[in-house]
Design a protein around this motif. Sequence first.
Motif, PDB file in Angstrom:
ATOM      1  N   SER A 126       0.823  -1.216   0.000  1.00  0.00           N
ATOM      2  CA  SER A 126       0.000   0.000   0.000  1.00  0.00           C
ATOM      3  C   SER A 126       0.856   1.265   0.000  1.00  0.00           C
ATOM      4  O   SER A 126       0.467   2.285  -0.576  1.00  0.00           O
ATOM      5  N   LEU A 127       2.002   1.212   0.644  1.00  0.00           N
ATOM      6  CA  LEU A 127       2.875   2.388   0.711  1.00  0.00           C
ATOM      7  C   LEU A 127       3.574   2.670  -0.620  1.00  0.00           C
ATOM      8  O   LEU A 127       3.894   3.819  -0.923  1.00  0.00           O
ATOM      9  N   LEU A 128       3.808   1.654  -1.424  1.00  0.00           N
ATOM     10  CA  LEU A 128       4.535   1.840  -2.679  1.00  0.00           C
ATOM     11  C   LEU A 128       3.748   2.699  -3.663  1.00  0.00           C
ATOM     12  O   LEU A 128       2.529   2.576  -3.797  1.00  0.00           O
ATOM     13  N   ALA A 129       4.475   3.552  -4.373  1.00  0.00           N
ATOM     14  CA  ALA A 129       3.882   4.300  -5.481  1.00  0.00           C
ATOM     15  C   ALA A 129       3.623   3.354  -6.641  1.00  0.00           C
ATOM     16  O   ALA A 129       4.175   2.244  -6.695  1.00  0.00           O
ATOM     17  N   ASN A 130       2.819   3.779  -7.580  1.00  0.00           N
ATOM     18  CA  ASN A 130       2.485   2.904  -8.701  1.00  0.00           C
ATOM     19  C   ASN A 130       3.720   2.511  -9.493  1.00  0.00           C
ATOM     20  O   ASN A 130       3.786   1.426 -10.063  1.00  0.00           O
ATOM     21  N   ASP A 131       4.726   3.389  -9.531  1.00  0.00           N
ATOM     22  CA  ASP A 131       5.972   3.077 -10.227  1.00  0.00           C
ATOM     23  C   ASP A 131       7.085   2.697  -9.249  1.00  0.00           C
ATOM     24  O   ASP A 131       8.257   2.709  -9.613  1.00  0.00           O
ATOM     25  N   LEU A 160      10.415  -8.682 -10.846  1.00  0.00           N
ATOM     26  CA  LEU A 160      11.490  -8.051 -11.616  1.00  0.00           C
ATOM     27  C   LEU A 160      12.716  -8.950 -11.742  1.00  0.00           C
ATOM     28  O   LEU A 160      13.196  -9.201 -12.838  1.00  0.00           O
ATOM     29  N   ALA A 161      13.244  -9.410 -10.617  1.00  0.00           N
ATOM     30  CA  ALA A 161      14.471 -10.207 -10.668  1.00  0.00           C
ATOM     31  C   ALA A 161      14.717 -10.872  -9.330  1.00  0.00           C
ATOM     32  O   ALA A 161      14.144 -10.481  -8.304  1.00  0.00           O
ATOM     33  N   SER A 192       4.760  -2.335 -15.524  1.00  0.00           N
ATOM     34  CA  SER A 192       4.627  -1.486 -16.710  1.00  0.00           C
ATOM     35  C   SER A 192       4.845  -0.010 -16.384  1.00  0.00           C
ATOM     36  O   SER A 192       5.243   0.768 -17.252  1.00  0.00           O
ATOM     37  N   ALA A 193       4.593   0.380 -15.140  1.00  0.00           N
ATOM     38  CA  ALA A 193       4.757   1.782 -14.754  1.00  0.00           C
ATOM     39  C   ALA A 193       6.142   2.075 -14.204  1.00  0.00           C
ATOM     40  O   ALA A 193       6.588   3.223 -14.217  1.00  0.00           O
ATOM     41  N   ALA A 194       6.837   1.054 -13.702  1.00  0.00           N
ATOM     42  CA  ALA A 194       8.157   1.259 -13.097  1.00  0.00           C
ATOM     43  C   ALA A 194       9.171   1.676 -14.153  1.00  0.00           C
ATOM     44  O   ALA A 194       9.242   1.084 -15.238  1.00  0.00           O
TER      45      ALA A 194
END
Length: 303
Positions: A126-131, A160-161, A192-194
């Motif tokens: 929840s704390l993470l931004a969309n990117d 991601l990895a 896709s947004a990162a």
Amino acid sequence: MPTLNWVGKDRVVNHHHDVPFRVLKKSYTFSAPLGTPTNSTDNRIIRGDNLEALKSLLPEFEGRVKCIYIDPPYNTGNEGWVYNDAVNDPRIMGWIGKVVGREEEDLSRHDKWLCMMYPRMKLLHSLLANDGVLFASIGQDEFAAFRLLLEEIFGRQNALAMFIWLAEGNVENAEAITTVHEYVIAVAKSKSAAKIMATVDPNADDDSKLLRDFAENSVIKNGPANPGSIVTLPVGFPCSTGTLRLKAHESADEFLSVLTAPPFRHIPAFSAYPSAAPPDPRSEASVVAERAMQARSDCEHAR
């Protein structure tokens, strides 16, 4: 998608909603030493239960954090290490007993670890931004379970990895096989947004091809698994032999120059045509060049 189940899961999947909001109380401030940069980014050190601390950050930082790094207990069972790595801390056990209830008596240390981690990962999500992206260190004891837990919360499509962290000399391993590595798992809130820049695993050797600023085609085109192509030349192709072997060339222009060089251009242009073929008013050289171009096209198509 594979799912992960453990004893007590049904009691913790929504527990992050039940965690009360706490107001952070400012106790003291650190001042930067003379001549060093000041705290211009409002850094904070929060002391207290990390579940409640994360919940207290939501009103101000929900959906705004660009990068998160966590180093949770590896759950190796080693209680005598820097901190209680067996998830048997009285506060954790008290929390599990309160949230999970009577089932707590049937929990293995892996069940306890997952019960502890799930609501915390939900709040971090929840704390993470969309990117935003999250990095998490983990050892082999909970690596498999943690990966599935992250896929359940973040979605497999946002993985991601998985980096290998060489930790020789920094781990205490009394197992029959001593390992020298840990893991760092990277996931995104939305892949896709990162905005992920081109990144190479830091474990790559200095002379690795991955670090070059150019691409090199190292594919072996002809071999047992990929035999050479047979190209059927069109009727009338200006060549006196039935089988040709041409060495590989770096460019199509070089290949074309071979086809327009001897023995090709000295062969009569119409020698292989049926007798009914009408004469071509163009010069022999232009006809040979045109047919060489057609042969080039046919060769590329045959590949």
